[in-house]
Design a protein around this motif. Structure first.
Motif, mmCIF file in Angstrom:
data_model
loop_
_atom_site.group_PDB
_atom_site.id
_atom_site.type_symbol
_atom_site.label_atom_id
_atom_site.label_comp_id
_atom_site.label_asym_id
_atom_site.label_seq_id
_atom_site.Cartn_x
_atom_site.Cartn_y
_atom_site.Cartn_z
ATOM 1 N N GLY A 45 0.818 -1.213 0.000
ATOM 2 C CA GLY A 45 0.000 0.000 0.000
ATOM 3 C C GLY A 45 0.844 1.252 0.000
ATOM 4 O O GLY A 45 0.572 2.203 -0.738
ATOM 5 N N TRP A 46 1.890 1.278 0.829
ATOM 6 C CA TRP A 46 2.760 2.446 0.894
ATOM 7 C C TRP A 46 3.521 2.651 -0.404
ATOM 8 O O TRP A 46 3.765 3.790 -0.805
ATOM 9 C CB TRP A 46 3.734 2.332 2.060
ATOM 10 C CG TRP A 46 3.039 2.492 3.365
ATOM 11 C CD1 TRP A 46 2.931 1.562 4.342
ATOM 12 C CD2 TRP A 46 2.328 3.630 3.825
ATOM 13 N NE1 TRP A 46 2.204 2.060 5.383
ATOM 14 C CE2 TRP A 46 1.819 3.324 5.095
ATOM 15 C CE3 TRP A 46 2.068 4.882 3.287
ATOM 16 C CZ2 TRP A 46 1.073 4.230 5.834
ATOM 17 C CZ3 TRP A 46 1.316 5.774 4.025
ATOM 18 C CH2 TRP A 46 0.829 5.448 5.283
ATOM 19 N N VAL A 47 3.890 1.571 -1.064
ATOM 20 C CA VAL A 47 4.585 1.693 -2.344
ATOM 21 C C VAL A 47 3.680 2.384 -3.353
ATOM 22 O O VAL A 47 4.107 3.302 -4.057
ATOM 23 C CB VAL A 47 5.038 0.311 -2.864
ATOM 24 C CG1 VAL A 47 5.521 0.392 -4.296
ATOM 25 C CG2 VAL A 47 6.115 -0.263 -1.966
ATOM 26 N N TRP A 48 2.417 1.967 -3.434
ATOM 27 C CA TRP A 48 1.482 2.580 -4.388
ATOM 28 C C TRP A 48 1.184 4.024 -4.036
ATOM 29 O O TRP A 48 1.038 4.872 -4.925
ATOM 30 C CB TRP A 48 0.198 1.761 -4.498
ATOM 31 C CG TRP A 48 0.428 0.503 -5.261
ATOM 32 C CD1 TRP A 48 0.346 -0.759 -4.795
ATOM 33 C CD2 TRP A 48 0.812 0.398 -6.633
ATOM 34 N NE1 TRP A 48 0.663 -1.651 -5.786
ATOM 35 C CE2 TRP A 48 0.946 -0.978 -6.930
ATOM 36 C CE3 TRP A 48 1.066 1.317 -7.632
ATOM 37 C CZ2 TRP A 48 1.320 -1.427 -8.194
ATOM 38 C CZ3 TRP A 48 1.430 0.859 -8.892
ATOM 39 C CH2 TRP A 48 1.552 -0.494 -9.156
ATOM 40 N N VAL A 49 1.096 4.343 -2.761
ATOM 41 C CA VAL A 49 0.889 5.733 -2.350
ATOM 42 C C VAL A 49 2.096 6.570 -2.781
ATOM 43 O O VAL A 49 1.945 7.658 -3.337
ATOM 44 C CB VAL A 49 0.669 5.835 -0.824
ATOM 45 C CG1 VAL A 49 0.748 7.276 -0.361
ATOM 46 C CG2 VAL A 49 -0.669 5.224 -0.439
ATOM 47 N N GLY A 50 3.294 6.060 -2.565
ATOM 48 C CA GLY A 50 4.507 6.777 -2.968
ATOM 49 C C GLY A 50 4.593 6.964 -4.468
ATOM 50 O O GLY A 50 4.959 8.040 -4.950
ATOM 51 N N VAL A 51 4.239 5.926 -5.222
ATOM 52 C CA VAL A 51 4.249 6.023 -6.684
ATOM 53 C C VAL A 51 3.265 7.102 -7.136
ATOM 54 O O VAL A 51 3.577 7.909 -8.013
ATOM 55 C CB VAL A 51 3.918 4.658 -7.334
ATOM 56 C CG1 VAL A 51 3.609 4.809 -8.809
ATOM 57 C CG2 VAL A 51 5.056 3.686 -7.120
ATOM 58 N N GLY A 52 2.092 7.132 -6.536
ATOM 59 C CA GLY A 52 1.097 8.134 -6.899
ATOM 60 C C GLY A 52 1.558 9.549 -6.598
ATOM 61 O O GLY A 52 1.362 10.461 -7.405
ATOM 62 N N VAL A 53 2.175 9.746 -5.448
ATOM 63 C CA VAL A 53 2.652 11.077 -5.064
ATOM 64 C C VAL A 53 3.761 11.536 -6.009
ATOM 65 O O VAL A 53 3.746 12.671 -6.490
ATOM 66 C CB VAL A 53 3.146 11.080 -3.595
ATOM 67 C CG1 VAL A 53 3.921 12.341 -3.275
ATOM 68 C CG2 VAL A 53 1.974 10.911 -2.641
ATOM 69 N N VAL A 54 4.705 10.656 -6.300
ATOM 70 C CA VAL A 54 5.802 11.018 -7.202
ATOM 71 C C VAL A 54 5.270 11.312 -8.603
ATOM 72 O O VAL A 54 5.648 12.302 -9.228
ATOM 73 C CB VAL A 54 6.871 9.907 -7.239
ATOM 74 C CG1 VAL A 54 7.858 10.115 -8.373
ATOM 75 C CG2 VAL A 54 7.598 9.835 -5.909
ATOM 76 N N TYR A 55 4.357 10.471 -9.088
ATOM 77 C CA TYR A 55 3.806 10.693 -10.424
ATOM 78 C C TYR A 55 3.069 12.023 -10.499
ATOM 79 O O TYR A 55 3.295 12.822 -11.401
ATOM 80 C CB TYR A 55 2.862 9.556 -10.817
ATOM 81 C CG TYR A 55 2.175 9.816 -12.135
ATOM 82 C CD1 TYR A 55 2.833 9.603 -13.328
ATOM 83 C CD2 TYR A 55 0.874 10.310 -12.176
ATOM 84 C CE1 TYR A 55 2.222 9.874 -14.541
ATOM 85 C CE2 TYR A 55 0.251 10.583 -13.377
ATOM 86 C CZ TYR A 55 0.929 10.357 -14.559
ATOM 87 O OH TYR A 55 0.315 10.636 -15.753
ATOM 88 N N ASP A 56 2.176 12.266 -9.528
ATOM 89 C CA ASP A 56 1.355 13.466 -9.562
ATOM 90 C C ASP A 56 2.162 14.740 -9.325
ATOM 91 O O ASP A 56 1.826 15.800 -9.838
ATOM 92 C CB ASP A 56 0.238 13.365 -8.524
ATOM 93 C CG ASP A 56 -0.825 14.413 -8.716
ATOM 94 O OD1 ASP A 56 -1.260 14.611 -9.865
ATOM 95 O OD2 ASP A 56 -1.224 15.032 -7.712
ATOM 96 N N THR A 57 3.235 14.645 -8.562
ATOM 97 C CA THR A 57 4.018 15.824 -8.217
ATOM 98 C C THR A 57 5.095 16.150 -9.240
ATOM 99 O O THR A 57 5.329 17.319 -9.539
ATOM 100 C CB THR A 57 4.670 15.636 -6.833
ATOM 101 O OG1 THR A 57 3.643 15.321 -5.897
ATOM 102 C CG2 THR A 57 5.381 16.890 -6.386
#
Length: 89
Positions: A45-57
């Protein structure tokens, strides 16, 4: 622009920190049960949250401006005069 991206990243990370430290209700899309933090797959879950934050930012803003100059992004193009309510995205 870099400051704006860093501010967005900081805001998202602060929100995630609030969730981790249980300052927000544990319901909704980012709840531990939704992200499976209580199962053996906890880091997933944390990996996907991190991927989303990096992608969106970082990645998405770069992709939206890739290959264009500041002058080209500011230039008026056909369709700019169409009202937003008639456009579909």
């Amino acid at each position: 622009m870099r400051k704006k991206l860093l501010d967005r990243l900081q805001a998202r990370l602060e929100g995630l920190f609030d969730i981790i430290t249980e300052k927000r209700p544990q319901t909704g899309l980012l709840s531990p049960s939704t992200l499976q933090f209580t199962s053996p797959q906890r880091p997933t879950g944390w990996v996907w949250v991190g991927v989303g934050v990096v992608y969106d930012t970082f990645v998405r803003p770069w992709m939206l401006e890739w290959g264009s100059t500041a002058a080209e992004r500011a230039m008026a193009l056909p369709g700019d005069d169409v009202p937003d309510e008639t456009m579909t995205h």
